[in-house]
Design a protein around this motif. Structure first.
Motif, PDB file in Angstrom:
ATOM      1  N   VAL A   1      -5.600  -2.458  -0.848  1.00 34.33           N
ATOM      2  CA  VAL A   1      -4.488  -3.267  -1.348  1.00 34.33           C
ATOM      3  C   VAL A   1      -3.204  -2.502  -1.049  1.00 34.33           C
ATOM      4  O   VAL A   1      -3.134  -1.279  -1.242  1.00 34.33           O
ATOM      5  N   TRP A   2      -2.184  -3.236  -0.589  1.00 34.45           N
ATOM      6  CA  TRP A   2      -0.948  -2.620  -0.111  1.00 34.45           C
ATOM      7  C   TRP A   2       0.269  -3.197  -0.828  1.00 34.45           C
ATOM      8  O   TRP A   2       0.245  -4.335  -1.300  1.00 34.45           O
ATOM      9  N   ILE A   3       1.340  -2.408  -0.871  1.00 29.11           N
ATOM     10  CA  ILE A   3       2.674  -2.878  -1.274  1.00 29.11           C
ATOM     11  C   ILE A   3       3.561  -2.859  -0.039  1.00 29.11           C
ATOM     12  O   ILE A   3       3.627  -1.839   0.662  1.00 29.11           O
ATOM     13  N   TRP A   4       4.248  -3.965   0.204  1.00 24.91           N
ATOM     14  CA  TRP A   4       5.198  -4.032   1.320  1.00 24.91           C
ATOM     15  C   TRP A   4       6.580  -4.335   0.752  1.00 24.91           C
ATOM     16  O   TRP A   4       6.803  -5.414   0.190  1.00 24.91           O
ATOM     17  N   ASP A   5       7.492  -3.397   0.871  1.00 24.31           N
ATOM     18  CA  ASP A   5       8.895  -3.592   0.506  1.00 24.31           C
ATOM     19  C   ASP A   5       9.568  -4.282   1.692  1.00 24.31           C
ATOM     20  O   ASP A   5       9.860  -3.644   2.711  1.00 24.31           O
ATOM     21  N   VAL A   6       9.809  -5.581   1.551  1.00 22.25           N
ATOM     22  CA  VAL A   6      10.279  -6.364   2.695  1.00 22.25           C
ATOM     23  C   VAL A   6      11.781  -6.234   2.910  1.00 22.25           C
ATOM     24  O   VAL A   6      12.299  -6.695   3.930  1.00 22.25           O
ATOM     25  N   VAL A   7      12.483  -5.611   1.960  1.00 24.90           N
ATOM     26  CA  VAL A   7      13.923  -5.396   2.118  1.00 24.90           C
ATOM     27  C   VAL A   7      14.192  -4.068   2.810  1.00 24.90           C
ATOM     28  O   VAL A   7      14.985  -3.983   3.750  1.00 24.90           O
ATOM     29  N   ASN A   8      13.508  -3.020   2.360  1.00 29.05           N
ATOM     30  CA  ASN A   8      13.713  -1.691   2.946  1.00 29.05           C
ATOM     31  C   ASN A   8      12.719  -1.376   4.060  1.00 29.05           C
ATOM     32  O   ASN A   8      12.728  -0.268   4.610  1.00 29.05           O
ATOM     33  N   HIS A   9      11.835  -2.325   4.354  1.00 32.81           N
ATOM     34  CA  HIS A   9      10.933  -2.227   5.513  1.00 32.81           C
ATOM     35  C   HIS A   9      10.034  -0.994   5.460  1.00 32.81           C
ATOM     36  O   HIS A   9      10.001  -0.185   6.384  1.00 32.81           O
ATOM     37  N   MET A  10       9.310  -0.863   4.353  1.00 27.70           N
ATOM     38  CA  MET A  10       8.331   0.207   4.235  1.00 27.70           C
ATOM     39  C   MET A  10       7.144  -0.295   3.418  1.00 27.70           C
ATOM     40  O   MET A  10       7.262  -1.270   2.665  1.00 27.70           O
ATOM     41  N   PHE A  11       5.991   0.368   3.591  1.00 29.23           N
ATOM     42  CA  PHE A  11       4.783  -0.074   2.900  1.00 29.23           C
ATOM     43  C   PHE A  11       3.922   1.124   2.556  1.00 29.23           C
ATOM     44  O   PHE A  11       4.026   2.201   3.159  1.00 29.23           O
ATOM     45  N   MET A  12       3.046   0.941   1.556  1.00 31.64           N
ATOM     46  CA  MET A  12       2.122   1.994   1.153  1.00 31.64           C
ATOM     47  C   MET A  12       0.872   1.364   0.544  1.00 31.64           C
ATOM     48  O   MET A  12       0.868   0.174   0.185  1.00 31.64           O
ATOM     49  N   ARG A  13      -0.170   2.188   0.416  1.00 31.90           N
ATOM     50  CA  ARG A  13      -1.449   1.709  -0.095  1.00 31.90           C
ATOM     51  C   ARG A  13      -1.563   2.013  -1.584  1.00 31.90           C
ATOM     52  O   ARG A  13      -1.140   3.073  -2.046  1.00 31.90           O
ATOM     53  N   LEU A  14      -2.141   1.071  -2.335  1.00 29.16           N
ATOM     54  CA  LEU A  14      -2.406   1.280  -3.751  1.00 29.16           C
ATOM     55  C   LEU A  14      -3.739   2.006  -3.937  1.00 29.16           C
ATOM     56  O   LEU A  14      -4.647   1.875  -3.109  1.00 29.16           O
ATOM     57  N   PRO A  15      -3.896   2.750  -5.053  1.00 25.33           N
ATOM     58  CA  PRO A  15      -5.187   3.400  -5.321  1.00 25.33           C
ATOM     59  C   PRO A  15      -6.257   2.353  -5.623  1.00 25.33           C
ATOM     60  O   PRO A  15      -5.983   1.306  -6.220  1.00 25.33           O
ATOM     61  N   MET A  16      -7.490   2.658  -5.199  1.00 24.32           N
ATOM     62  CA  MET A  16      -8.641   1.793  -5.440  1.00 24.32           C
ATOM     63  C   MET A  16      -9.736   2.592  -6.143  1.00 24.32           C
ATOM     64  O   MET A  16      -9.784   3.814  -6.040  1.00 24.32           O
ATOM     65  N   PRO A  17     -10.638   1.918  -6.861  1.00 24.72           N
ATOM     66  CA  PRO A  17     -11.734   2.634  -7.527  1.00 24.72           C
ATOM     67  C   PRO A  17     -12.629   3.348  -6.512  1.00 24.72           C
ATOM     68  O   PRO A  17     -12.861   2.843  -5.406  1.00 24.72           O
ATOM     69  N   ASP A  18     -13.138   4.510  -6.903  1.00 26.24           N
ATOM     70  CA  ASP A  18     -14.037   5.256  -6.030  1.00 26.24           C
ATOM     71  C   ASP A  18     -15.416   4.610  -5.936  1.00 26.24           C
ATOM     72  O   ASP A  18     -16.168   4.895  -4.999  1.00 26.24           O
ATOM     73  N   ASP A  19     -15.742   3.760  -6.911  1.00 20.93           N
ATOM     74  CA  ASP A  19     -17.090   3.209  -6.968  1.00 20.93           C
ATOM     75  C   ASP A  19     -17.175   1.756  -6.497  1.00 20.93           C
ATOM     76  O   ASP A  19     -18.066   1.017  -6.916  1.00 20.93           O
ATOM     77  N   LEU A  20     -16.243   1.329  -5.634  1.00 20.50           N
ATOM     78  CA  LEU A  20     -16.381  -0.003  -5.053  1.00 20.50           C
ATOM     79  C   LEU A  20     -17.681  -0.083  -4.266  1.00 20.50           C
ATOM     80  O   LEU A  20     -18.083   0.866  -3.591  1.00 20.50           O
ATOM     81  N   ARG A  21     -18.342  -1.224  -4.328  1.00 19.22           N
ATOM     82  CA  ARG A  21     -19.602  -1.401  -3.626  1.00 19.22           C
ATOM     83  C   ARG A  21     -19.368  -1.558  -2.122  1.00 19.22           C
ATOM     84  O   ARG A  21     -18.256  -1.791  -1.663  1.00 19.22           O
ATOM     85  N   MET A  22     -20.467  -1.445  -1.381  1.00 18.96           N
ATOM     86  CA  MET A  22     -20.395  -1.633   0.059  1.00 18.96           C
ATOM     87  C   MET A  22     -19.841  -3.019   0.382  1.00 18.96           C
ATOM     88  O   MET A  22     -20.286  -4.021  -0.164  1.00 18.96           O
ATOM     89  N   GLN A  23     -18.832  -3.080   1.258  1.00 19.08           N
ATOM     90  CA  GLN A  23     -18.204  -4.323   1.716  1.00 19.08           C
ATOM     91  C   GLN A  23     -17.552  -5.110   0.584  1.00 19.08           C
ATOM     92  O   GLN A  23     -17.364  -6.312   0.688  1.00 19.08           O
ATOM     93  N   GLU A  24     -17.166  -4.418  -0.491  1.00 19.31           N
ATOM     94  CA  GLU A  24     -16.437  -5.076  -1.573  1.00 19.31           C
ATOM     95  C   GLU A  24     -14.940  -4.983  -1.312  1.00 19.31           C
ATOM     96  O   GLU A  24     -14.434  -3.937  -0.935  1.00 19.31           O
ATOM     97  N   TYR A  25     -14.226  -6.087  -1.512  1.00 18.79           N
ATOM     98  CA  TYR A  25     -12.788  -6.108  -1.299  1.00 18.79           C
ATOM     99  C   TYR A  25     -12.161  -7.127  -2.243  1.00 18.79           C
ATOM    100  O   TYR A  25     -12.833  -8.003  -2.790  1.00 18.79           O
ATOM    101  N   VAL A  26     -10.859  -7.012  -2.449  1.00 21.02           N
ATOM    102  CA  VAL A  26     -10.131  -7.927  -3.320  1.00 21.02           C
ATOM    103  C   VAL A  26      -9.932  -9.258  -2.594  1.00 21.02           C
ATOM    104  O   VAL A  26      -9.391  -9.297  -1.485  1.00 21.02           O
ATOM    105  N   HIS A  27     -10.378 -10.322  -3.236  1.00 22.16           N
ATOM    106  CA  HIS A  27     -10.260 -11.649  -2.643  1.00 22.16           C
ATOM    107  C   HIS A  27      -8.972 -12.356  -3.051  1.00 22.16           C
ATOM    108  O   HIS A  27      -8.413 -13.114  -2.271  1.00 22.16           O
TER     109      HIS A  27
END
Length: 349
Positions: A160-186
């Motif tokens: 999951v990412w944050i995109w600052d569309v005004v200042n044109h920069m982006f970064m990744r949010l922290p995710m749980p270490d125990d996400l299952r195989m092929q699990e992603y936010v829908h």
């Protein structure tokens, strides 16, 4: 039940919204899009969509324009006139997300090509003036923050990412270490205060981040490049994962949708189950169950006043639930096949 608001009950469900311009739009495998007026509870129009499944819908806050995302195309319709699109965007692959900025000044799209694009109208043409590519990882959800300057984006890579569309920069949010195989936010959802972000994964797990702000120095970028491509660096908005040592999950199956109530107290989540669930947004405890009776519920949306929840799934019906007693108060028939997407105009996009 403790989650119910203190409201007076009524034997007459409509209106489901007191605004005459309030609409709910539903799309179906039957290749049609239906427009429902919430004040009357009636279908006021149908838009044919003969190009296959509709994956995503979005209305401007006024209800004037409707964006429809499907295979390799986004079409923009004037809701009042209906049938012919006023604009069409051609894209490489399946479009999974469409949406408008709160005032309708720009729109965003995302899809299986792994690119999030921001579009503005220039010389009567929609132009993608900013884009963020995720190296072919399909975009599953995009939601703007309440400040309308940050976009939160999830991809099927599990990030999951944050995109600052005004200042044109982006970064990744922290995710749980125990996400299952092929699990992603829908699906992602932003709290009305702009201080929390929630998401439901394809395996039914509910995640929540506390959102905070900080001062950062924006690095230089090529302002003459079109479209503008952001730089990966720390953004002014950042998130901290809540309850890392706990797991909040739907009962079984896949998670498809989650949305906040307009007051931010509740989250409604739906997926590949016959039940739709309501959670306390602070504790993430389950507080209510809506027994829809259909196998897949593709979306669940609070009304703009928070009194009702609209659900749509594979039994072809839009169902309306009273949040006071978790009872179904109405259903709308008309679609001949399962519902694949819904949206309303208001505070819950």
């Amino acid at each position: 039940m403790a989650w119910r608001n203190r409201m007076s009950t009524t034997d007459t469900p409509p209106p489901f919204d007191n605004s005459p311009n309030a609409l709910l739009v539903s799309a179906s495998y039957d290749l049609s899009i239906r427009l429902w007026q919430l004040a009357s509870g009636k279908c006021i129009g149908t838009i044919p969509h003969n190009e296959g499944q509709v994956n995503a819908l979005s209305l401007t806050s006024t209800g004037r324009d409707l964006a429809v995302g499907a295979w390799q195309r986004v079409r923009i319709y004037d809701v009042s006139s209906g049938k012919d699109p006023k604009a069409t965007i051609e894209l490489p692959r399946n479009v999974t997300v469409v949406g408008f900025e709160a005032a309708g000044r720009w729109m965003y799209t995302g899809g299986e090509d792994g690119v999030c694009r921001i579009w503005e109208m220039r010389n009567n043409q929609l132009v993608a003036n900013r884009l963020l590519s995720f190296s072919g990882n399909g975009v599953t959800s995009i939601v703007p923050n309440t400040n309308q300057t940050d976009l939160f984006i999830s991809t099927n890579s599990g990030h999951v990412w944050i995109w600052d569309v005004v200042n044109h920069m982006f970064m990744r949010l922290p995710m749980p270490d125990d996400l299952r195989m092929q699990e992603y936010v829908h699906r992602l959802a932003v709290h009305p205060s702009g201080k929390k972000l929630s998401g439901v994964t394809n395996q039914g797990r509910l995640l929540c981040w506390d959102l905070m702000t900080r001062q950062v120095e924006a690095h230089s970028f090529d302002m003459f490049k079109s479209p503008i491509v952001p730089i990966e660096q720390d953004t002014g908005t950042y998130g901290c994962l809540r309850d890392e040592d706990r797991q909040h999950r739907m009962q079984t199956g896949h998670g498809i949708s989650c949305r906040y109530s307009p007051d931010g107290k509740w989250i409604v989540a739906s997926g590949s189950e016959k039940d739709v669930y309501v959670y306390n947004s602070e504790t993430m405890d389950q507080v209510a169950t809506l027994p829809t009776g259909c196998g897949w519920n593709w979306d669940a949306i609070f009304s703009s006043e928070g009194r009702y929840i609209f659900t749509g799934g594979d039994d072809n019906q839009v169902k309306i639930w009273d949040v006071i007693n978790s009872k179904k108060v109405a259903q709308w028939d008309g679609h001949g096949k399962p519902i694949t997407a819904m949206c309303i105009n208001g505070p819950t996009p």
